[in-house]
Design a protein around this motif. Structure first.
Motif, mmCIF file in Angstrom:
data_model
loop_
_atom_site.group_PDB
_atom_site.id
_atom_site.type_symbol
_atom_site.label_atom_id
_atom_site.label_comp_id
_atom_site.label_asym_id
_atom_site.label_seq_id
_atom_site.Cartn_x
_atom_site.Cartn_y
_atom_site.Cartn_z
ATOM 1 N N VAL A 84 -4.952 -5.788 -17.823
ATOM 2 C CA VAL A 84 -3.876 -6.457 -18.544
ATOM 3 C C VAL A 84 -4.360 -7.836 -18.958
ATOM 4 O O VAL A 84 -4.902 -8.589 -18.147
ATOM 5 C CB VAL A 84 -2.618 -6.581 -17.660
ATOM 6 N N VAL A 85 -4.160 -8.195 -20.240
ATOM 7 C CA VAL A 85 -4.597 -9.500 -20.734
ATOM 8 C C VAL A 85 -3.415 -10.175 -21.431
ATOM 9 O O VAL A 85 -2.713 -9.564 -22.231
ATOM 10 C CB VAL A 85 -5.805 -9.383 -21.688
ATOM 11 N N ALA A 86 -3.182 -11.434 -21.059
ATOM 12 C CA ALA A 86 -2.087 -12.218 -21.628
ATOM 13 C C ALA A 86 -2.639 -13.382 -22.428
ATOM 14 O O ALA A 86 -3.775 -13.821 -22.210
ATOM 15 C CB ALA A 86 -1.169 -12.724 -20.512
ATOM 16 N N GLY A 109 2.263 2.489 -18.199
ATOM 17 C CA GLY A 109 2.397 3.011 -19.549
ATOM 18 C C GLY A 109 2.705 1.967 -20.597
ATOM 19 O O GLY A 109 2.833 2.289 -21.780
ATOM 20 N N THR A 110 2.817 0.705 -20.196
ATOM 21 C CA THR A 110 3.157 -0.359 -21.144
ATOM 22 C C THR A 110 1.939 -0.762 -21.961
ATOM 23 O O THR A 110 0.849 -0.940 -21.418
ATOM 24 C CB THR A 110 3.710 -1.590 -20.405
ATOM 25 N N VAL A 111 2.120 -0.909 -23.252
ATOM 26 C CA VAL A 111 1.027 -1.285 -24.149
ATOM 27 C C VAL A 111 1.073 -2.772 -24.477
ATOM 28 O O VAL A 111 0.039 -3.433 -24.552
ATOM 29 C CB VAL A 111 1.076 -0.444 -25.437
ATOM 30 N N ALA A 112 2.273 -3.321 -24.671
ATOM 31 C CA ALA A 112 2.413 -4.726 -25.051
ATOM 32 C C ALA A 112 3.774 -5.227 -24.617
ATOM 33 O O ALA A 112 4.745 -4.461 -24.510
ATOM 34 C CB ALA A 112 2.242 -4.910 -26.562
ATOM 35 N N ALA A 113 3.843 -6.531 -24.361
ATOM 36 C CA ALA A 113 5.109 -7.158 -23.983
ATOM 37 C C ALA A 113 5.115 -8.606 -24.444
ATOM 38 O O ALA A 113 4.069 -9.251 -24.539
ATOM 39 C CB ALA A 113 5.323 -7.083 -22.471
ATOM 40 N N PHE A 156 -0.893 -7.680 -23.274
ATOM 41 C CA PHE A 156 -1.332 -6.389 -23.795
ATOM 42 C C PHE A 156 -2.110 -5.610 -22.744
ATOM 43 O O PHE A 156 -2.739 -6.188 -21.845
ATOM 44 C CB PHE A 156 -2.250 -6.586 -25.012
ATOM 45 N N ASP A 157 -2.088 -4.293 -22.893
ATOM 46 C CA ASP A 157 -3.090 -3.470 -22.248
ATOM 47 C C ASP A 157 -4.401 -3.751 -22.974
ATOM 48 O O ASP A 157 -4.488 -3.553 -24.192
ATOM 49 C CB ASP A 157 -2.703 -1.990 -22.363
#
Length: 280
Positions: A84-86, A109-113, A156-157
């Motif tokens: 995970v990279v922010a 399952g999250t791709v972006a936030a 993001f993933d």
């Protein structure tokens, strides 16, 4: 906690041209990670003329030429080691619960936030108007990208963002497109069928702007959105953006709000300039 490649659960990229607040930004990330008992790598992409300041041991400094924010973010993405990279700005402070909220809300399952950006002070106008709300998701190609989030607080993933091609180096501060590199990523993700989460507890704090600074930011912001609309031939979003700008101007006329009228006009002029000018 010193994060190693094996136990790092999150990489946070902070790009800087030498802003004085960089050290405080990095320290807020490290403090939030310690509160969450999480191994976090901070990637500082340094584009300043002087040497970078002394930073905590969790920080990896990548020195690059000042070739634009998207270029810097792509270099930070390449240096990130976690799944995970922010991305946060170098003049922001993350909330003490930011890392914990990110790890709790960013499931396998999250791709972006994206998360809210709130004023760090009450001296001027907010940087933007992304306030906390309910947990929600965005999906579908017709979602206006500016309603999803901003580049000052996004996650993001890493593998998904790499597969997407990272950030378009023609967009963003320091590039011909001037802004909206995050909006372009949002459009590409949504058109690929991905869902994007809004995490209300994922808060960061950004310094406010005075009226002149806020006005100066409107033309570049509109220009970048025009660029994104032209790139993706997104007529529906372009029409929505124009209508919103016209409505904002009309409200400024109705309320005799000179500042609102000036900002709406600058945004509309920028948008039309970006949308009508051929992309190099």
């Amino acid at each position: 906690m010193t994060a190693t490649r094996r136990d790092t659960v999150l990489s946070v990229v902070v790009c800087s041209l030498g802003t004085a607040g960089l050290e405080e930004a990095v320290e807020s990330i490290v403090a939030s990670a310690e509160r969450a008992a999480a191994g976090v790598q901070v990637v500082v992409v340094w584009q300043g003329e002087a040497a970078p300041p002394a930073l905590p041991e969790q920080a990896t400094v990548v020195e690059v030429a000042p070739a634009g924010l998207s270029h810097a973010r792509n270099r930070g993405l390449a240096a990130a080691t976690a799944r995970v990279v922010a991305f946060v700005d170098d003049d922001e402070l993350v909330d003490p619960g930011w890392v914990g909220a990110l790890l709790a809300g960013f499931g396998p399952g999250t791709v972006a936030a994206f998360g809210p950006v709130e004023p760090l002070d009450d001296r001027g106008l907010p940087y933007c108007h992304l306030q906390p709300g309910d947990l929600r998701t965005f999906s579908g190609r017709f979602v206006p990208p500016w309603t999803v989030g901003t580049g000052g607080n996004m996650v993001f993933d890493r593998a998904a963002l790499v597969e997407l091609g990272g950030f378009d180096v023609r967009l963003g501060v320091g590039a011909e497109g001037r802004s909206a590199e995050e909006s372009d990523v949002i459009v590409r993700l949504l058109r690929s069928g991905a869902e994007i989460a809004w995490l209300p507890e994922l808060g960061v704090y950004h310094p406010s702007k005075d009226e002149q600074e806020h006005l100066a930011s409107r033309f570049p912001y509109g220009f970048g959105m025009g660029r994104v609309v032209r790139k993706h031939r997104d007529v529906a979003s372009g029409a929505r953006y124009l209508v919103a700008g016209i409505e904002s101007y009309a409200e400024g006329v109705r309320t005799r709000d000179r500042r609102r009228r000036r900002e709406a006009l600058a945004t509309l002029r920028g948008f039309l300039a970006g949308a009508l000018k051929p992309v190099r």
